[in-house]
Design an enzyme around this catalytic site. Sequence first.
Site, PDB file in Angstrom:
ATOM      1  CB  THR A 173      33.608  39.916  32.243  1.00  6.45           C
ATOM      2  OG1 THR A 173      32.640  41.115  33.229  1.00  6.45           O
ATOM      3  CG2 THR A 173      34.077  41.035  30.971  1.00  6.45           C
ATOM      4  NE  ARG A 201      29.182  47.896  39.190  1.00  6.12           N
ATOM      5  CZ  ARG A 201      29.189  46.452  38.468  1.00  6.12           C
ATOM      6  NH1 ARG A 201      29.238  46.275  37.141  1.00  6.12           N
ATOM      7  NH2 ARG A 201      31.029  46.095  39.293  1.00  6.12           N
ATOM      8  CB  THR A 224      36.995  40.041  33.968  1.00  6.02           C
ATOM      9  OG1 THR A 224      36.409  39.414  34.323  1.00  6.02           O
ATOM     10  CG2 THR A 224      38.281  39.466  34.323  1.00  6.02           C
ATOM     11  N   GLY A 225      36.594  41.872  37.332  1.00  6.87           N
ATOM     12  CA  GLY A 225      36.897  41.724  38.198  1.00  6.87           C
ATOM     13  C   GLY A 225      35.915  43.309  38.818  1.00  6.87           C
ATOM     14  N   GLY A 227      34.408  46.373  39.340  1.00 11.09           N
ATOM     15  CA  GLY A 227      34.180  46.905  38.404  1.00 11.09           C
ATOM     16  C   GLY A 227      34.534  47.657  39.059  1.00 11.09           C
TER      17      GLY A 227
HETATM   18  N1  ASP Z   1      33.819  43.563  35.837  1.00 12.08           N
HETATM   19  C1  ASP Z   1      32.591  43.400  35.597  1.00 12.08           C
HETATM   20  C2  ASP Z   1      31.995  44.461  36.336  1.00 12.08           C
HETATM   21  O1  ASP Z   1      32.518  45.464  37.386  1.00 12.08           O
HETATM   22  C3  ASP Z   1      32.474  42.103  36.046  1.00 12.08           C
HETATM   23  C4  ASP Z   1      33.406  40.330  35.946  1.00 12.08           C
HETATM   24  O2  ASP Z   1      34.741  40.961  35.093  1.00 12.08           O
HETATM   25  O3  ASP Z   1      33.349  39.704  36.255  1.00 12.08           O
HETATM   26  O4  ASP Z   1      30.458  44.505  35.790  1.00 12.08           O
END
Ligand code: ASP
Length: 307
Positions: A173, A201, A224-225, A227
């Site tokens: 992200t 989702r 980010t991470g 989610g």
């Molecule tokens: N947070 C984002 C999601 O869950 C993914 C990401 O940050 O890599 O869609």
Amino acid sequence: MSERWTLLIHGGAGSMRRGVFPAAEDIHCRTGLRRALDAGAAILAEGGDALDAVEAAVRVLEDDPGFNAGRGSVFTHEGVNELDAAVMRGSDRAAGAVTGVTRTRNPVSLARAVMERSPHVLLGGGGADRFSSEAGLEQVDPVWFRTEERWRQLEELKARGDKAFDVDMKYGTVGAVAVDRRGHVAAATSTGGLTAKRWGRIGDSPLIGAGTYADDRAAAVSATGAGEYFIRVGAAHEICARVRLTGEALQSASDAVTAEIAELGGKGGVIAVAPDGSAAWSFTTAGMFRGRISAGEDPVVAIYGDE
Ligand code: ASP
């Protein structure tokens, strides 16, 4: 108007380690981050709005196929790109977001259009696509978003079986947070989500309070991470609430909330900036693509945990 402004950006948290992460990708990502910083900084230096700056920075990263947002987004289980984005303005807590959009070149600008040109905060799927074309945003053939590397990642994940989950978020992200010369903050986040996501989702990125939040009384945050964990913690709002209600320093609040998410089993990171110019990034992954620039200071771009 003060002379001070600050912009922070991220291009995703993940497992990038020095010496292991491919050198060519390292260079490409640093170049992309730098271009995004430059786009936002040009606006802030002229006295422009934090919201314009975060939108401009995120648009650069959406158009860069090296990041999982806009062009270069990951594929769903069905092999399509469904994009999520959000923006929020700290001065009046106005917000806009979209989820599962398929034809808008720059979803961050669509999120902003939802905020400014609809009575709503969050639009999804086909309705959001229709709003986008009615609002006159640039439409693209979905093939615009496709890269061969993302397609390969989808096939690899599907070959590993149904339970496979995209835990390696190294191309994550993108997001930006800024404080402008009037002392207003804003946040923006944009993503393709997780590889092989299905059943409609939705992650944290387009959810106001989870992946994105901005409040002039506290801070602007983009996450980010993993989610699902950021949603459960209400991460971006939680950081702002700690700052506003307890007076906690932004770095400490960011570290506490990413640690709380890690305790639940989720990894990731955040960027944050406050109206007083204090700024923080915090992550529990090996690395996070990130950058920072402030008035009168050299820009900083980093990937690994040790820099
Ligand atoms: N947070 C984002 C999601 O869950 C993914 C990401 O940050 O890599 O869609």
